[in-house]
Design a protein around this motif. Structure first.
Motif, PDB file in Angstrom:
ATOM      1  N   ARG A  20     -51.584 -39.607   8.106  1.00 51.17           N
ATOM      2  CA  ARG A  20     -52.812 -39.670   8.796  1.00 51.17           C
ATOM      3  C   ARG A  20     -53.165 -38.411   9.613  1.00 51.17           C
ATOM      4  N   ALA A  21     -51.855 -38.098  10.325  1.00 52.59           N
ATOM      5  CA  ALA A  21     -52.081 -36.768  11.013  1.00 52.59           C
ATOM      6  C   ALA A  21     -52.509 -35.403  10.462  1.00 52.59           C
ATOM      7  N   ALA A  22     -51.797 -35.423   9.146  1.00 53.62           N
ATOM      8  CA  ALA A  22     -51.867 -34.493   8.244  1.00 53.62           C
ATOM      9  C   ALA A  22     -53.543 -34.137   7.862  1.00 53.62           C
ATOM     10  N   GLU A  23     -53.843 -35.331   7.613  1.00 51.61           N
ATOM     11  CA  GLU A  23     -55.244 -35.502   7.079  1.00 51.61           C
ATOM     12  C   GLU A  23     -56.094 -35.042   8.132  1.00 51.61           C
ATOM     13  N   ARG A  24     -56.188 -35.724   9.219  1.00 45.69           N
ATOM     14  CA  ARG A  24     -56.831 -35.489  10.159  1.00 45.69           C
ATOM     15  C   ARG A  24     -56.919 -34.159  10.700  1.00 45.69           C
ATOM     16  N   LYS A  25     -55.945 -33.441  10.947  1.00 42.11           N
ATOM     17  CA  LYS A  25     -55.861 -32.241  11.342  1.00 42.11           C
ATOM     18  C   LYS A  25     -55.826 -31.189  10.489  1.00 42.11           C
ATOM     19  N   GLN A  26     -55.812 -31.656   9.070  1.00 44.46           N
ATOM     20  CA  GLN A  26     -55.709 -30.507   7.928  1.00 44.46           C
ATOM     21  C   GLN A  26     -54.731 -29.740   8.027  1.00 44.46           C
ATOM     22  N   LEU A  27     -53.349 -30.453   8.172  1.00 42.10           N
ATOM     23  CA  LEU A  27     -52.097 -29.455   8.351  1.00 42.10           C
ATOM     24  C   LEU A  27     -51.320 -29.782   7.019  1.00 42.10           C
ATOM     25  N   PRO A  28     -50.663 -28.517   6.352  1.00 40.19           N
ATOM     26  CA  PRO A  28     -49.752 -29.023   5.375  1.00 40.19           C
ATOM     27  C   PRO A  28     -48.416 -29.732   5.958  1.00 40.19           C
ATOM     28  N   LEU A  29     -48.265 -30.639   4.943  1.00 43.87           N
ATOM     29  CA  LEU A  29     -47.121 -31.612   5.387  1.00 43.87           C
ATOM     30  C   LEU A  29     -46.198 -31.780   4.142  1.00 43.87           C
ATOM     31  N   THR A  30     -44.882 -31.363   4.078  1.00 42.47           N
ATOM     32  CA  THR A  30     -44.027 -31.468   3.015  1.00 42.47           C
ATOM     33  C   THR A  30     -42.836 -32.519   3.558  1.00 42.47           C
ATOM     34  N   LEU A  31     -42.862 -33.496   2.504  1.00 42.76           N
ATOM     35  CA  LEU A  31     -41.429 -34.449   2.619  1.00 42.76           C
ATOM     36  C   LEU A  31     -40.555 -33.808   1.402  1.00 42.76           C
ATOM     37  N   VAL A  32     -39.081 -33.603   2.242  1.00 45.13           N
ATOM     38  CA  VAL A  32     -38.224 -33.169   1.291  1.00 45.13           C
ATOM     39  C   VAL A  32     -37.207 -34.554   1.207  1.00 45.13           C
ATOM     40  N   ALA A  33     -36.698 -34.674   0.044  1.00 41.68           N
ATOM     41  CA  ALA A  33     -35.642 -35.800  -0.040  1.00 41.68           C
ATOM     42  C   ALA A  33     -34.975 -35.596  -1.249  1.00 41.68           C
ATOM     43  N   ASN A  34     -34.138 -36.201  -1.322  1.00 40.80           N
ATOM     44  CA  ASN A  34     -33.209 -35.874  -2.890  1.00 40.80           C
ATOM     45  C   ASN A  34     -33.676 -37.275  -3.694  1.00 40.80           C
ATOM     46  N   GLN A  35     -34.630 -37.823  -3.397  1.00 36.14           N
ATOM     47  CA  GLN A  35     -35.134 -38.859  -4.350  1.00 36.14           C
ATOM     48  C   GLN A  35     -36.854 -38.589  -4.294  1.00 36.14           C
ATOM     49  N   LEU A 140     -46.214 -36.963  18.808  1.00 34.61           N
ATOM     50  CA  LEU A 140     -46.990 -36.142  17.763  1.00 34.61           C
ATOM     51  C   LEU A 140     -48.251 -35.708  18.100  1.00 34.61           C
ATOM     52  N   ASP A 141     -48.973 -36.616  18.755  1.00 31.05           N
ATOM     53  CA  ASP A 141     -50.328 -36.361  19.083  1.00 31.05           C
ATOM     54  C   ASP A 141     -50.603 -35.295  20.109  1.00 31.05           C
ATOM     55  N   ARG A 142     -49.469 -35.452  21.376  1.00 24.91           N
ATOM     56  CA  ARG A 142     -49.559 -34.252  22.326  1.00 24.91           C
ATOM     57  C   ARG A 142     -49.203 -32.935  21.758  1.00 24.91           C
ATOM     58  N   PHE A 143     -48.321 -33.042  20.898  1.00 23.75           N
ATOM     59  CA  PHE A 143     -47.823 -31.523  20.428  1.00 23.75           C
ATOM     60  C   PHE A 143     -48.969 -30.925  19.420  1.00 23.75           C
ATOM     61  N   LEU A 144     -49.528 -31.964  18.637  1.00 25.80           N
ATOM     62  CA  LEU A 144     -50.554 -31.254  18.019  1.00 25.80           C
ATOM     63  C   LEU A 144     -51.877 -30.905  18.641  1.00 25.80           C
ATOM     64  N   LEU A 145     -51.986 -31.480  19.964  1.00 23.73           N
ATOM     65  CA  LEU A 145     -53.073 -31.022  20.488  1.00 23.73           C
ATOM     66  C   LEU A 145     -52.799 -29.666  21.132  1.00 23.73           C
ATOM     67  N   LYS A 146     -51.503 -29.549  21.659  1.00 17.98           N
ATOM     68  CA  LYS A 146     -51.166 -28.202  22.542  1.00 17.98           C
ATOM     69  C   LYS A 146     -50.996 -27.194  21.209  1.00 17.98           C
ATOM     70  N   ALA A 147     -50.440 -27.349  20.120  1.00 18.11           N
ATOM     71  CA  ALA A 147     -50.353 -26.599  18.795  1.00 18.11           C
ATOM     72  C   ALA A 147     -51.730 -25.856  18.492  1.00 18.11           C
ATOM     73  N   LYS A 148     -52.715 -26.727  18.730  1.00 22.80           N
ATOM     74  CA  LYS A 148     -54.245 -26.486  18.299  1.00 22.80           C
ATOM     75  C   LYS A 148     -54.684 -25.143  19.088  1.00 22.80           C
ATOM     76  N   ARG A 149     -54.013 -24.993  20.386  1.00 20.80           N
ATOM     77  CA  ARG A 149     -54.902 -23.967  21.399  1.00 20.80           C
ATOM     78  C   ARG A 149     -54.484 -22.939  20.770  1.00 20.80           C
TER      79      ARG A 149
END
Length: 149
Positions: A20-35, A140-149
């Motif tokens: 939801r956060a990636a969509e809302r903030k239009q940020l690239p998100l990558t899941l890394v796993a061995n499955q 996460l919300d606090r971090f993304l808000l700060k990172a946006k500045r």
């Protein structure tokens, strides 16, 4: 900024918050796993399946992370490497790893590993609960808000 998720052990509810956060903030998100990790169709969200093996997913994340990126992981050694590269690391319970606390956390992890390998029963982490989920979402919300500045 890119969000990287150490996805093998990441709780599903945390992945949903991240989607939801990636969509809302239009940020690239990558899941890394061995499955194979399912994720919603989105131009912002993708998954990378790495071969099985010790620390293969962690190594992939460390290779890809750049300064300012956010990594979601409960793996303290991975968090230490991310911080060393100038990234940020947040665990699924909403606790940030930092230059100020990572050495102490690594030392405690190593001490507990030593106890377990010598046969001492140390127990495990408490069960993941709604409070952990809420704490993660808030941090996460606090971090993304700060990172946006």
């Amino acid at each position: 900024m890119h969000i990287w998720v150490d996805a093998d052990a990441c709780p599903g509810v945390i992945k949903e918050i991240l989607f939801r956060a990636a969509e809302r903030k239009q940020l690239p998100l990558t899941l890394v796993a061995n499955q194979l990790i399912r994720h919603p169709p989105s131009p912002w969200i993708n998954a990378v399946q790495v071969p099985k093996g010790f620390d293969v997913a962690d190594n992939h994340i460390v290779e890809c992370v750049t300064p300012g990126d956010l990594v979601i992981t409960a793996d303290i050694p991975l968090a230490a490497e991310v911080i060393e590269k100038g990234g940020h690391a947040l665990n699924p319970r909403g606790e940030f790893y930092s230059k100020e606390n990572i050495r102490q956390l690594l030392d405690m992890r190593n001490f507990m590993d030593t106890l377990r390998s010598s046969g001492v029963e140390t127990g495990g982490p408490s069960s993941f609960n709604a409070s952990d989920r809420q704490n993660f979402a808030n941090q996460l919300d606090r971090f993304l808000l700060k990172a946006k500045r």
